[in-house]
Scaffold this motif. Structure first.
Motif, PDB file in Angstrom:
ATOM      1  N   THR A   1       0.815  -1.221   0.000  1.00  0.00           N
ATOM      2  CA  THR A   1       0.000   0.000   0.000  1.00  0.00           C
ATOM      3  C   THR A   1       0.846   1.268   0.000  1.00  0.00           C
ATOM      4  OG1 THR A   1      -0.164  -0.003   2.418  1.00  0.00           O
ATOM      5  CG2 THR A   1      -1.866  -1.176   1.198  1.00  0.00           C
ATOM      6  N   LEU A   2       2.042   1.200   0.574  1.00  0.00           N
ATOM      7  CA  LEU A   2       2.890   2.387   0.655  1.00  0.00           C
ATOM      8  C   LEU A   2       3.822   2.530  -0.551  1.00  0.00           C
ATOM      9  CD1 LEU A   2       3.852   2.247   4.437  1.00  0.00           C
ATOM     10  CD2 LEU A   2       2.564   4.081   3.342  1.00  0.00           C
ATOM     11  N   TYR A   3       4.442   1.422  -0.963  1.00  0.00           N
ATOM     12  CA  TYR A   3       5.483   1.493  -1.990  1.00  0.00           C
ATOM     13  C   TYR A   3       4.964   1.200  -3.394  1.00  0.00           C
ATOM     14  CZ  TYR A   3       9.297  -0.292  -4.886  1.00  0.00           C
ATOM     15  OH  TYR A   3      10.140  -0.564  -5.924  1.00  0.00           O
ATOM     16  N   GLN A   4       4.203   0.128  -3.548  1.00  0.00           N
ATOM     17  CA  GLN A   4       3.822  -0.311  -4.889  1.00  0.00           C
ATOM     18  C   GLN A   4       2.954   0.684  -5.661  1.00  0.00           C
ATOM     19  OE1 GLN A   4       2.256  -4.288  -4.567  1.00  0.00           O
ATOM     20  NE2 GLN A   4       4.222  -5.143  -3.909  1.00  0.00           N
ATOM     21  N   PRO A   5       2.029   1.437  -5.018  1.00  0.00           N
ATOM     22  CA  PRO A   5       1.267   2.425  -5.794  1.00  0.00           C
ATOM     23  C   PRO A   5       2.152   3.487  -6.450  1.00  0.00           C
ATOM     24  CG  PRO A   5       0.181   2.009  -3.716  1.00  0.00           C
ATOM     25  CD  PRO A   5       1.516   1.316  -3.649  1.00  0.00           C
ATOM     26  N   THR A   6       3.257   3.850  -5.820  1.00  0.00           N
ATOM     27  CA  THR A   6       4.151   4.851  -6.413  1.00  0.00           C
ATOM     28  C   THR A   6       4.861   4.295  -7.645  1.00  0.00           C
ATOM     29  OG1 THR A   6       6.002   4.179  -4.985  1.00  0.00           O
ATOM     30  CG2 THR A   6       4.532   5.865  -4.136  1.00  0.00           C
ATOM     31  N   TYR A   7       4.925   2.979  -7.761  1.00  0.00           N
ATOM     32  CA  TYR A   7       5.528   2.368  -8.941  1.00  0.00           C
ATOM     33  C   TYR A   7       4.612   2.515 -10.152  1.00  0.00           C
ATOM     34  CZ  TYR A   7       7.565  -1.256 -11.952  1.00  0.00           C
ATOM     35  OH  TYR A   7       8.124  -1.950 -13.003  1.00  0.00           O
ATOM     36  N   TYR A   8       3.275   2.476  -9.878  1.00  0.00           N
ATOM     37  CA  TYR A   8       2.310   2.574 -10.972  1.00  0.00           C
ATOM     38  C   TYR A   8       1.926   4.018 -11.280  1.00  0.00           C
ATOM     39  CZ  TYR A   8       1.636  -2.467 -10.876  1.00  0.00           C
ATOM     40  OH  TYR A   8       1.834  -3.830 -10.963  1.00  0.00           O
ATOM     41  N   SER A   9       2.091   4.920 -10.323  1.00  0.00           N
ATOM     42  CA  SER A   9       1.702   6.316 -10.545  1.00  0.00           C
ATOM     43  C   SER A   9       2.624   7.230  -9.736  1.00  0.00           C
ATOM     44  CB  SER A   9       0.241   6.546 -10.132  1.00  0.00           C
ATOM     45  OG  SER A   9      -0.081   7.903 -10.209  1.00  0.00           O
ATOM     46  N   THR A  10       3.058   8.312 -10.356  1.00  0.00           N
ATOM     47  CA  THR A  10       3.936   9.265  -9.673  1.00  0.00           C
ATOM     48  C   THR A  10       3.142  10.328  -8.931  1.00  0.00           C
ATOM     49  OG1 THR A  10       4.076  10.558 -11.714  1.00  0.00           O
ATOM     50  CG2 THR A  10       5.828   8.946 -11.307  1.00  0.00           C
ATOM     51  N   THR A  11       1.812  10.343  -9.105  1.00  0.00           N
ATOM     52  CA  THR A  11       0.958  11.328  -8.422  1.00  0.00           C
ATOM     53  C   THR A  11      -0.108  10.597  -7.612  1.00  0.00           C
ATOM     54  OG1 THR A  11      -0.419  11.469 -10.410  1.00  0.00           O
ATOM     55  CG2 THR A  11       1.331  13.115 -10.170  1.00  0.00           C
ATOM     56  N   PRO A  12       0.214  10.218  -6.371  1.00  0.00           N
ATOM     57  CA  PRO A  12      -0.762   9.491  -5.543  1.00  0.00           C
ATOM     58  C   PRO A  12      -1.997  10.347  -5.271  1.00  0.00           C
ATOM     59  CG  PRO A  12       1.452   9.411  -4.578  1.00  0.00           C
ATOM     60  CD  PRO A  12       1.484  10.419  -5.679  1.00  0.00           C
ATOM     61  N   VAL A  13      -3.164   9.695  -5.240  1.00  0.00           N
ATOM     62  CA  VAL A  13      -4.402  10.398  -4.934  1.00  0.00           C
ATOM     63  C   VAL A  13      -4.494  10.594  -3.424  1.00  0.00           C
ATOM     64  CG1 VAL A  13      -5.624   9.571  -6.962  1.00  0.00           C
ATOM     65  CG2 VAL A  13      -5.639   8.203  -4.874  1.00  0.00           C
ATOM     66  N   ILE A  14      -5.470  11.421  -3.010  1.00  0.00           N
ATOM     67  CA  ILE A  14      -5.624  11.729  -1.587  1.00  0.00           C
ATOM     68  C   ILE A  14      -5.944  10.465  -0.787  1.00  0.00           C
ATOM     69  CG2 ILE A  14      -6.984  13.056   0.080  1.00  0.00           C
ATOM     70  CD1 ILE A  14      -7.352  15.173  -2.110  1.00  0.00           C
ATOM     71  N   ALA A  15      -6.697   9.540  -1.404  1.00  0.00           N
ATOM     72  CA  ALA A  15      -7.053   8.294  -0.714  1.00  0.00           C
ATOM     73  C   ALA A  15      -5.817   7.507  -0.305  1.00  0.00           C
ATOM     74  CB  ALA A  15      -7.948   7.440  -1.605  1.00  0.00           C
ATOM     75  N   TYR A  16      -4.738   7.659  -1.072  1.00  0.00           N
ATOM     76  CA  TYR A  16      -3.479   6.976  -0.734  1.00  0.00           C
ATOM     77  C   TYR A  16      -3.030   7.345   0.681  1.00  0.00           C
ATOM     78  CZ  TYR A  16       1.609   6.242  -0.726  1.00  0.00           C
ATOM     79  OH  TYR A  16       2.901   5.878  -0.391  1.00  0.00           O
ATOM     80  N   PHE A  17      -3.110   8.626   1.005  1.00  0.00           N
ATOM     81  CA  PHE A  17      -2.686   9.084   2.332  1.00  0.00           C
ATOM     82  C   PHE A  17      -3.726   8.746   3.398  1.00  0.00           C
ATOM     83  CE2 PHE A  17      -0.798  11.901  -0.866  1.00  0.00           C
ATOM     84  CZ  PHE A  17       0.551  11.753  -0.571  1.00  0.00           C
ATOM     85  N   LEU A  18      -5.020   8.815   3.054  1.00  0.00           N
ATOM     86  CA  LEU A  18      -6.065   8.500   4.019  1.00  0.00           C
ATOM     87  C   LEU A  18      -6.014   7.038   4.437  1.00  0.00           C
ATOM     88  CD1 LEU A  18      -9.086  10.451   2.458  1.00  0.00           C
ATOM     89  CD2 LEU A  18      -7.695  11.125   4.417  1.00  0.00           C
ATOM     90  N   PHE A  19      -5.940   6.136   3.454  1.00  0.00           N
ATOM     91  CA  PHE A  19      -5.960   4.711   3.759  1.00  0.00           C
ATOM     92  C   PHE A  19      -4.678   4.274   4.465  1.00  0.00           C
ATOM     93  CE2 PHE A  19      -8.996   4.209  -0.015  1.00  0.00           C
ATOM     94  CZ  PHE A  19     -10.082   4.410   0.813  1.00  0.00           C
ATOM     95  N   ASN A  20      -3.562   4.766   3.985  1.00  0.00           N
ATOM     96  CA  ASN A  20      -2.301   4.380   4.624  1.00  0.00           C
ATOM     97  C   ASN A  20      -2.200   4.936   6.039  1.00  0.00           C
ATOM     98  OD1 ASN A  20      -0.590   2.710   2.828  1.00  0.00           O
ATOM     99  ND2 ASN A  20      -0.854   4.411   1.420  1.00  0.00           N
TER     100      ASN A  20
END
Length: 336
Positions: free
Chosen positions: A289-308
């Motif tokens: 949840t922390l590392y792999q999404p940044t591999y697929y996208s360089t601009t994490p959405v707000i939900a990335y920070f909320l869920f993590n």
């Protein structure tokens, strides 16, 4: 105001990657997506689970407790006394000697009778061993069932063995019927735990931690449903449930005074807890949840920070409970 808040809450930039809108989440071409309104079904599901709990505790847990030698202790109720009852609820459950004397004068009775009344009233607040056994049995039954069901749902899925598969094709991943029922049952269960907090056994040491855990669990599962993080969500649920039924089993045998069986089950629980919550969860789930999404996208959405953020809160609770378990194990090993 509510309409404005609703539009802010469902703003696409919070939930989904760039160039995706809610229109993309309409069922089409064999793709089925989770829909936020489906979460309303978790409330009826919670009520169904409460009914199942009532019958299982009454018709399965009680006979099992009797077979294990647990007796139903009936406590003597104090005589109805509005003055003492009001003082007990609003002032103190353990009045001082001077307060007892004042209450005795007020009720026109002896000090000894007031002391006996408070002693019996306090005893009513303490759950019986049979009541504790019933609650442990219900949790054991649910966690064991959900662990078995989770394994059946996940064992043939590629993301169960390769965590990278949770992000392949995201956000256009179809919802499976097994994932739907798994989510509804899990969220409904935690709703049912919140509904019964007032009548369940009070946990002095970690009552607040349980409330935070239940709310965080409901928020996480509901949010992951809306954002279609279902693959990761099912893995998180499975990792959590696989250790809990061992603890509830240890509690049941502890109430029955089967010490050796209880000790063995608690050791198994401790091993399962440290493997799933202290090793797998941070180094497998949080890595995904922390590392792999940044591999697929360089601009994490707000939900990335909320869920993590919520997942990190859960990991903090894991470390807190792990500390308590370690203390118990140290006492068990070194102090017998």
């Amino acid at each position: 105001i509510l309409k404005t808040l609703n539009s802010w809450f469902w703003w696409e930039n919070i939930w989904m990657p760039i160039n995706c809108t809610w229109e993309h989440f309409v069922d089409r071409d064999g793709l089925v997506f989770p829909k936020p309104h489906q979460l309303y079904a978790t409330i009826p599901c919670a009520l169904v689970l409460l009914i199942i709990r009532f019958f299982s505790e009454r018709y399965v847990a009680i006979p099992l407790a009797k077979a294990l030698g647990i007796k139903n202790v009936r406590r003597v109720k104090p005589q109805p006394n509005p003055v003492l009852e009001t003082y007990f609820r609003e002032c103190s459950k353990h009045p001082s000697q001077s307060e007892i004397q004042g209450l005795a004068k007020k009720c026109n009775c002896t000090v000894r009778l007031v002391e006996k009344w408070f002693r019996r009233r306090r005893n009513l607040e303490i759950p019986t061993v049979l009541r504790k056994f019933q609650e442990a049995f219900w949790r054991f039954s649910f966690y064991l069932t959900s662990s078995i069901a989770g394994f059946i749902f996940l064992y043939d899925k590629p993301w169960f063995y390769d965590i990278w598969q949770t992000w392949v094709g995201y956000p256009f991943q179809t919802l499976l019927p097994s994932q739907y029922w798994y989510y509804m049952a899990e969220i409904g269960f935690y709703w049912s735990l919140l509904f019964t907090l007032g009548i369940d056994n009070k946990r002095k040491a970690d009552f607040l931690a349980h409330v935070i855990h239940h709310l965080a669990a409901i928020g996480l599962m509901s949010g992951s449903w809306c954002g279609n993080y279902v693959r990761l969500g099912t893995l998180v649920m499975f990792v959590h449930d696989t250790a809990d039924f061992w603890l509830e089993a240890a509690k049941m045998f502890n109430y029955a005074h089967w010490e050796k069986t209880c000790n063995m089950l608690f050791i198994i629980f401790s091993i399962a807890f440290f493997i799933t919550r202290i090793i797998l969860f941070p180094f497998w789930i949080l890595r995904a949840t922390l590392y792999q999404p940044t591999y697929y996208s360089t601009t994490p959405v707000i939900a990335y920070f909320l869920f993590n953020g919520q997942l990190l809160i859960l990991q903090g609770l894991h470390l807190y409970w792990g500390y308590l378990i370690f203390k118990i194990l140290r006492r068990f090993i070194f102090l017998k």
